[in-house]
Design an enzyme around this catalytic site. Sequence first.
Site, PDB file in Angstrom:
ATOM      1  N   ASP A   2      46.387  41.722  38.419  1.00 50.90           N
ATOM      2  CA  ASP A   2      45.995  42.914  37.631  1.00 50.90           C
ATOM      3  C   ASP A   2      47.520  43.687  37.757  1.00 50.90           C
ATOM      4  O   ASP A   2      47.857  43.923  38.996  1.00 50.90           O
ATOM      5  CB  ASP A   2      45.089  43.562  38.018  1.00 50.90           C
ATOM      6  CG  ASP A   2      43.812  43.237  37.682  1.00 50.90           C
ATOM      7  OD1 ASP A   2      43.198  43.034  36.680  1.00 50.90           O
ATOM      8  OD2 ASP A   2      43.104  42.605  38.822  1.00 50.90           O
ATOM      9  N   HIS A  19      54.344  40.965  32.355  1.00 46.26           N
ATOM     10  CA  HIS A  19      53.933  39.213  32.318  1.00 46.26           C
ATOM     11  C   HIS A  19      54.784  38.600  32.946  1.00 46.26           C
ATOM     12  O   HIS A  19      54.706  37.572  33.536  1.00 46.26           O
ATOM     13  CB  HIS A  19      53.365  38.723  31.129  1.00 46.26           C
ATOM     14  CG  HIS A  19      51.890  39.665  30.797  1.00 46.26           C
ATOM     15  ND1 HIS A  19      50.754  39.766  31.576  1.00 46.26           N
ATOM     16  CD2 HIS A  19      51.647  39.926  29.650  1.00 46.26           C
ATOM     17  CE1 HIS A  19      49.949  40.598  31.116  1.00 46.26           C
ATOM     18  NE2 HIS A  19      50.470  40.512  29.720  1.00 46.26           N
ATOM     19  N   LEU A 113      49.048  22.556  49.998  1.00 46.08           N
ATOM     20  CA  LEU A 113      48.282  23.587  49.392  1.00 46.08           C
ATOM     21  C   LEU A 113      47.708  23.101  47.932  1.00 46.08           C
ATOM     22  O   LEU A 113      48.484  22.379  47.140  1.00 46.08           O
ATOM     23  CB  LEU A 113      49.466  24.783  49.055  1.00 46.08           C
ATOM     24  CG  LEU A 113      49.098  25.912  48.085  1.00 46.08           C
ATOM     25  CD1 LEU A 113      47.825  26.735  48.836  1.00 46.08           C
ATOM     26  CD2 LEU A 113      49.918  26.670  47.543  1.00 46.08           C
TER      27      LEU A 113
HETATM   28  C1  FPP Z   1      46.320  41.181  34.123  1.00 44.17           C
HETATM   29  O1  FPP Z   1      47.161  42.352  33.996  1.00 44.17           O
HETATM   30  C2  FPP Z   1      47.438  39.695  33.792  1.00 44.17           C
HETATM   31  C3  FPP Z   1      46.989  39.044  33.066  1.00 44.17           C
HETATM   32  C4  FPP Z   1      45.627  38.808  32.064  1.00 44.17           C
HETATM   33  C5  FPP Z   1      47.837  37.704  32.832  1.00 44.17           C
HETATM   34  C6  FPP Z   1      48.322  37.035  34.104  1.00 44.17           C
HETATM   35  C7  FPP Z   1      49.419  36.006  33.939  1.00 44.17           C
HETATM   36  C8  FPP Z   1      50.697  36.187  34.519  1.00 44.17           C
HETATM   37  C9  FPP Z   1      50.890  36.663  35.657  1.00 44.17           C
HETATM   38  C10 FPP Z   1      51.745  35.102  33.929  1.00 44.17           C
HETATM   39  C11 FPP Z   1      51.415  33.667  33.794  1.00 44.17           C
HETATM   40  C12 FPP Z   1      50.775  33.148  34.610  1.00 44.17           C
HETATM   41  C13 FPP Z   1      51.320  31.899  35.513  1.00 44.17           C
HETATM   42  C14 FPP Z   1      50.372  31.030  36.581  1.00 44.17           C
HETATM   43  C15 FPP Z   1      52.647  31.418  35.274  1.00 44.17           C
HETATM   44  P1  FPP Z   1      47.016  43.249  32.803  1.00 44.17           P
HETATM   45  O2  FPP Z   1      47.765  42.609  31.526  1.00 44.17           O
HETATM   46  O3  FPP Z   1      45.589  43.370  32.505  1.00 44.17           O
HETATM   47  O4  FPP Z   1      47.752  44.296  33.177  1.00 44.17           O
HETATM   48  P2  FPP Z   1      47.257  45.788  33.285  1.00 44.17           P
HETATM   49  O5  FPP Z   1      45.695  45.918  33.961  1.00 44.17           O
HETATM   50  O6  FPP Z   1      48.239  46.716  33.856  1.00 44.17           O
HETATM   51  O7  FPP Z   1      46.942  46.331  31.672  1.00 44.17           O
END
Ligand code: FPP
Length: 215
Positions: A2, A19, A113
């Site tokens: 998050d 991201h 892992l």
């Molecule tokens: C949540 O934060 C995050 C996501 C829904 C996406 C996670 C994806 C990545 C870290 C990149 C791709 C993954 C890999 C494995 C390479 P949010 O977007 O909800 O942020 P917020 O809570 O601040 O709005």
Amino acid sequence: MDGNGRWAQGRGLPRTAGHRAGADAVRRVVEAAGEQGIDVLTLYAFSSDNWRRPAAEVEALMRLLRGYLRNEVDKLRGNGVRLSFIGRRDRLSPVLVRMIESAEETTRAGRKLHLRIALDYSSRDAIVAAARAMAEAQVFSRQELSRLLDSPDVDLLIRTSGEQRVSDYLLWEIAYAEFHFAACHWPDFDGAELAAALASYRSRERRFGGIPAAV
Ligand code: FPP
């Protein structure tokens, strides 16, 4: 993972920049997890409810995943990391599905892992699918459900960015998980944050419904 969006907004950047920084954090944390003796690490990259996000954000996330697979698989294999995915595949692009299958095959022998990425994942849907399979086989037990989910019990659940929710994640598997809430946004999560979470985990007494060991 998050907080990518908030990390970016705090810097006046678009959410997709968050991201991208989140994907960099994935690389660092996977390396740290191997060094810190973790056997299985499951990362929640995209929930089945994340399809509700704007199409451009969804596409940016899928592009990052393709980039991760394109650039990291050889390194993961070299480092003894097995990579696999949980979640639905029928709504992903055929290109991404082929990359996932190839990555799983290439890294199958990794023993240091096991990195699992949850993609188009909903724990409720996974439980319903397993329940349907149990009904077809007429075999109903905890062991059978765990076997069908093909997902180990969770020891430690870490949630970043101050969120304190479960969000349809590994619901069956977290029955006795310990929780750790990190205040930082995911792009700032690193080896030191992981070490702090593990230190907190190790300080806890896990009783699984029993009584303290000394009693
Ligand atoms: C949540 O934060 C995050 C996501 C829904 C996406 C996670 C994806 C990545 C870290 C990149 C791709 C993954 C890999 C494995 C390479 P949010 O977007 O909800 O942020 P917020 O809570 O601040 O709005």
